[in-house]
Write a protein that holds these residues in place. Structure first.
Motif, PDB file in Angstrom:
ATOM      1  N   TRP A   1       0.802  -1.224   0.000  1.00 18.43           N
ATOM      2  CA  TRP A   1       0.000   0.000   0.000  1.00 18.43           C
ATOM      3  C   TRP A   1       0.835   1.274   0.000  1.00 18.43           C
ATOM      4  O   TRP A   1       0.351   2.322  -0.399  1.00 18.43           O
ATOM      5  CB  TRP A   1      -0.937   0.022   1.216  1.00 18.43           C
ATOM      6  N   VAL A   2       2.034   1.208   0.522  1.00 18.42           N
ATOM      7  CA  VAL A   2       2.801   2.443   0.675  1.00 18.42           C
ATOM      8  C   VAL A   2       4.071   2.451  -0.158  1.00 18.42           C
ATOM      9  O   VAL A   2       4.250   3.296  -1.047  1.00 18.42           O
ATOM     10  CB  VAL A   2       3.158   2.679   2.164  1.00 18.42           C
ATOM     11  N   TRP A   3       4.947   1.486   0.092  1.00 16.20           N
ATOM     12  CA  TRP A   3       6.285   1.581  -0.491  1.00 16.20           C
ATOM     13  C   TRP A   3       6.277   1.373  -1.994  1.00 16.20           C
ATOM     14  O   TRP A   3       6.885   2.147  -2.733  1.00 16.20           O
ATOM     15  CB  TRP A   3       7.242   0.605   0.208  1.00 16.20           C
ATOM     16  N   ILE A   4       5.603   0.334  -2.471  1.00 18.30           N
ATOM     17  CA  ILE A   4       5.644   0.083  -3.916  1.00 18.30           C
ATOM     18  C   ILE A   4       5.031   1.237  -4.709  1.00 18.30           C
ATOM     19  O   ILE A   4       5.653   1.717  -5.662  1.00 18.30           O
ATOM     20  CB  ILE A   4       4.990  -1.278  -4.256  1.00 18.30           C
ATOM     21  N   PRO A   5       3.843   1.753  -4.321  1.00 13.18           N
ATOM     22  CA  PRO A   5       3.324   2.886  -5.102  1.00 13.18           C
ATOM     23  C   PRO A   5       4.256   4.093  -5.067  1.00 13.18           C
ATOM     24  O   PRO A   5       4.411   4.777  -6.087  1.00 13.18           O
ATOM     25  CB  PRO A   5       1.980   3.211  -4.435  1.00 13.18           C
ATOM     26  N   LEU A   6       4.902   4.334  -3.929  1.00 13.52           N
ATOM     27  CA  LEU A   6       5.835   5.463  -3.866  1.00 13.52           C
ATOM     28  C   LEU A   6       7.021   5.241  -4.799  1.00 13.52           C
ATOM     29  O   LEU A   6       7.469   6.159  -5.484  1.00 13.52           O
ATOM     30  CB  LEU A   6       6.323   5.676  -2.428  1.00 13.52           C
TER      31      LEU A   6
ATOM     32  N   ALA B   1      -3.418  -3.434  -9.610  1.00 14.01           N
ATOM     33  CA  ALA B   1      -2.758  -4.501  -8.844  1.00 14.01           C
ATOM     34  C   ALA B   1      -3.155  -4.423  -7.365  1.00 14.01           C
ATOM     35  O   ALA B   1      -3.367  -5.443  -6.706  1.00 14.01           O
ATOM     36  CB  ALA B   1      -1.243  -4.373  -8.984  1.00 14.01           C
ATOM     37  N   LEU B   2      -3.295  -3.199  -6.899  1.00 10.70           N
ATOM     38  CA  LEU B   2      -3.680  -2.991  -5.507  1.00 10.70           C
ATOM     39  C   LEU B   2      -5.063  -3.595  -5.228  1.00 10.70           C
ATOM     40  O   LEU B   2      -5.284  -4.229  -4.192  1.00 10.70           O
ATOM     41  CB  LEU B   2      -3.698  -1.480  -5.245  1.00 10.70           C
ATOM     42  N   GLY B   3      -5.967  -3.402  -6.179  1.00 10.53           N
ATOM     43  CA  GLY B   3      -7.316  -3.941  -6.026  1.00 10.53           C
ATOM     44  C   GLY B   3      -7.289  -5.462  -5.953  1.00 10.53           C
ATOM     45  O   GLY B   3      -7.973  -6.080  -5.131  1.00 10.53           O
TER      46      GLY B   3
ATOM     47  N   GLY C   1      -9.160   6.294   0.399  1.00  9.33           N
ATOM     48  CA  GLY C   1      -8.073   7.020   1.063  1.00  9.33           C
ATOM     49  C   GLY C   1      -6.816   7.037   0.205  1.00  9.33           C
ATOM     50  O   GLY C   1      -6.195   8.084   0.006  1.00  9.33           O
ATOM     51  N   GLY C   2      -6.469   5.866  -0.346  1.00  8.15           N
ATOM     52  CA  GLY C   2      -5.279   5.772  -1.186  1.00  8.15           C
ATOM     53  C   GLY C   2      -5.403   6.644  -2.425  1.00  8.15           C
ATOM     54  O   GLY C   2      -4.461   7.347  -2.808  1.00  8.15           O
ATOM     55  N   ALA C   3      -6.593   6.617  -3.042  1.00  6.57           N
ATOM     56  CA  ALA C   3      -6.803   7.405  -4.263  1.00  6.57           C
ATOM     57  C   ALA C   3      -6.735   8.899  -3.942  1.00  6.57           C
ATOM     58  O   ALA C   3      -6.196   9.686  -4.730  1.00  6.57           O
ATOM     59  CB  ALA C   3      -8.150   7.052  -4.885  1.00  6.57           C
TER      60      ALA C   3
END
Lengths: 314, 228
Positions: free
Chosen positions: B18-23, B60-62, B93-95
């Motif tokens: 949720w955090v590191w890969i998208p960043l 991918a997150l979904g 929240g992520g979006a």
């Protein structure tokens, strides 16, 4: 006492197999149940339907008097960690336990920490990298520390060594005495859990074969020990479940409750009574049921002649 | 309600996902784009699609929001409804967070004249023509839409297996081909183009919200009978 779980005429059909066949049960509060049966007998299916993780094909399930499906009020009082439980990939045991703490109102963090310590669980190693035994330990800790009013343990000991299993049995009993609740322990290490369980439910090929107090089950058979010739003489004409001999000494387990005359006969013959192995009794029971219901037609209507052993149950 | 918020916390246990890969995806897409822009010997403004990378990651997150966490949520006696709402809340929240970053990126690109090399990753004229709010809505909708496509797909897979997902995929493909055929057959491409242009990013985003609602409804209905 009102039952915590009522199951009536429950059936579950997978495409070609009837996994549960007309199961009716009533689970009493504050009791440790042993749910025993062979692999594929339907233990996990039954438990996952009782916890609304799976769905019945027909029949009715009431947990605390309500339908558990999508019922947070009921489910938050129930804990079922599967034997093959999947955990989030990134999580370490510490995360899994933290998450469990969020959802189980009676969660005891101290107990969880103590168990993690005793099982030597590496709290910060990613769950993907844990050994089979360590993975089982995560499930066991969640099951015990959640202190849910109804807790299911599905073969919780896979991969645990003898020491860790003993820790599990000891802590389970300790915590149960302090915080009585309903525990349903599925297992095929029957003799290991025999001293733990107060009531036995045997399931075979999707059917309930036996649902009885452990002591009553034990009373269904007796083991006599003594001089081989005397043992053979006394057991003649009785149904022998198991016989073993060492030199001139033999022990034989025979089916049936002992009458006072039987007991007198045993004393007269110079024989001794020994405790019956629950495992042998149940193995034998399950085998006989297999002989009765030919495997070729697993979907056939329930078998005609109830076993003599189970007659009283039905 | 607190149990639904706890599902958000449960989802966020997967910090890497949720955090590191998208960043990392966002940061490296940006860095690579700037380097490439700097190498292009042109003085005009340069636009690229690298900013889409983190948006696509929401697909991918979904998928992972379901496959990683649903079975464990069941062991924690979470109802399917709580899991669904908590997961949706996490995605929203992520979006929102991603949208904020895109807005910030767009603002930086405006101030620095495209990172000093006149190159733009976030501030694409087509998206920003109706103002930052419309741009924000576009990014938010796209991220959430892609999340729900992944989540719905994973839910169908969990419920009914690979064959079902293949059938649904082929079905959706067939419908799209059918639409293309009709448009081509009746020579409507001109009108379609004009219509899309008329809708603009904002109009498309609003239609995206409709699609999101439909997907959310489908995935919830499928999830209600899913088995961990």
């Amino acid at each position: 006492m009102t039952a915590v779980i009522e199951v009536s005429n429950l059936a579950k059909r997978y495409r070609e197999k009837l996994a549960l066949d007309n199961v009716s049960l009533s689970i009493q509060p504050d009791t440790i149940y042993g749910l025993l049966g062979r692999n594929g007998a339907g233990k996990t299916t039954l438990m996952s339907i009782l916890t609304a993780q799976n769905f019945a094909t027909s029949g009715d399930v009431r947990v605390f008097g309500e339908n558990p499906y999508e019922n947070a009020h009921v489910l938050s009082r129930v804990c079922f960690v599967r034997e093959s439980q999947k955990y989030p990939d990134d999580a370490a045991p510490i995360h899994a336990l933290r998450a469990a703490r969020l959802f189980f109102p009676n969660w005891d963090q101290q107990l969880a920490d103590r168990l993690a310590d005793e099982f030597q669980l590496p709290m910060k190693r990613r769950i993907k990298k844990l050994s089979r035994g360590q993975l089982s330990a995560v499930g066991v800790i969640i099951g015990l520390a959640s202190r849910a009013e109804v807790t299911f343990f599905d073969e919780p000991y896979l991969g645990l060594d003898a020491v860790a299993r003993q820790i599990f049995y000891d802590r389970l009993l300790e915590d149960y005495v302090e915080h009585p609740r309903t525990i349903i322990l599925s297992s095929h290490l029957i003799d290991e859990v025999a001293n733990l369980i107060e009531r036995v439910i045997v399931i075979d090929d999707g059917r309930i074969l036996l649902d009885e107090d452990t002591d009553a089950v034990r009373g269904r058979a007796s083991t006599v020990v003594g001089d081989a010739a005397a043992v053979d003489a006394w057991t003649a004409g009785r149904e022998i479940l198991h016989r073993e001999a060492l030199g001139r000494v033999a022990s034989a387990t025979v089916l049936g409750r002992l009458t006072p005359e039987d007991r007198a006969g045993i004393v007269d013959a110079g024989l001794d009574l020994a405790p019956v192995s629950l495992q042998q009794l149940i193995v034998r029971l399950t085998q006989r049921s297999g002989d009765d219901a030919p495997a070729a037609s697993p979907l056939a209507e329930s078998h005609g002649e109830p076993l003599s052993l189970t007659k009283e149950v039905r | 309600m607190s149990r639904i918020l706890n599902v958000v916390r449960l989802q966020l246990v997967n910090k890497q996902t949720w955090v590191w890969i998208p960043l990392i995806v966002l940061g490296s897409a940006l860095a690579l784009s700037i380097v490439i822009y700097a190498m292009i010997p042109s003085d005009g403004p340069k636009y690229g699609g690298a900013g889409q990378a983190p948006l696509w990651y929401f697909f991918a997150l979904g998928l992972q929001a379901l496959t990683l966490t649903f079975p464990f949520s069941q062991a924690l006696s979470v109802t399917r409804r709580e899991f669904f709402l908590g997961t949706l809340l996490t995605a929203i929240g992520g979006a929102l967070l991603l949208t904020a970053m895109f807005l910030l990126g767009g603002w930086i690109e405006d101030v620095t004249h495209g990172w000093g090399v006149n190159g733009y990753v976030f501030r694409l004229p087509w998206v920003w023509e109706s103002g930052p709010l419309a741009a924000a809505l576009t990014y938010f909708t796209l991220a959430l839409f892609l999340f729900l496509v992944g989540f719905t797909g994973a839910t169908i897979f969990k419920r009914a297996g690979a064959l079902a997902i293949a059938v649904v995929g082929v079905g959706v493909g067939a419908v799209l081909v059918g639409v293309v055929f009709v448009i081509t057959r009746f020579e409507l491409w001109g009108q379609v183009g004009a219509g899309l242009a008329g809708l603009g990013a904002l109009g498309l985003a609003l239609w995206g919200l409709v699609a999101i609602a439909v997907l959310a409804g489908i995935s919830y209905l499928v999830l209600r009978r899913a088995i961990p």
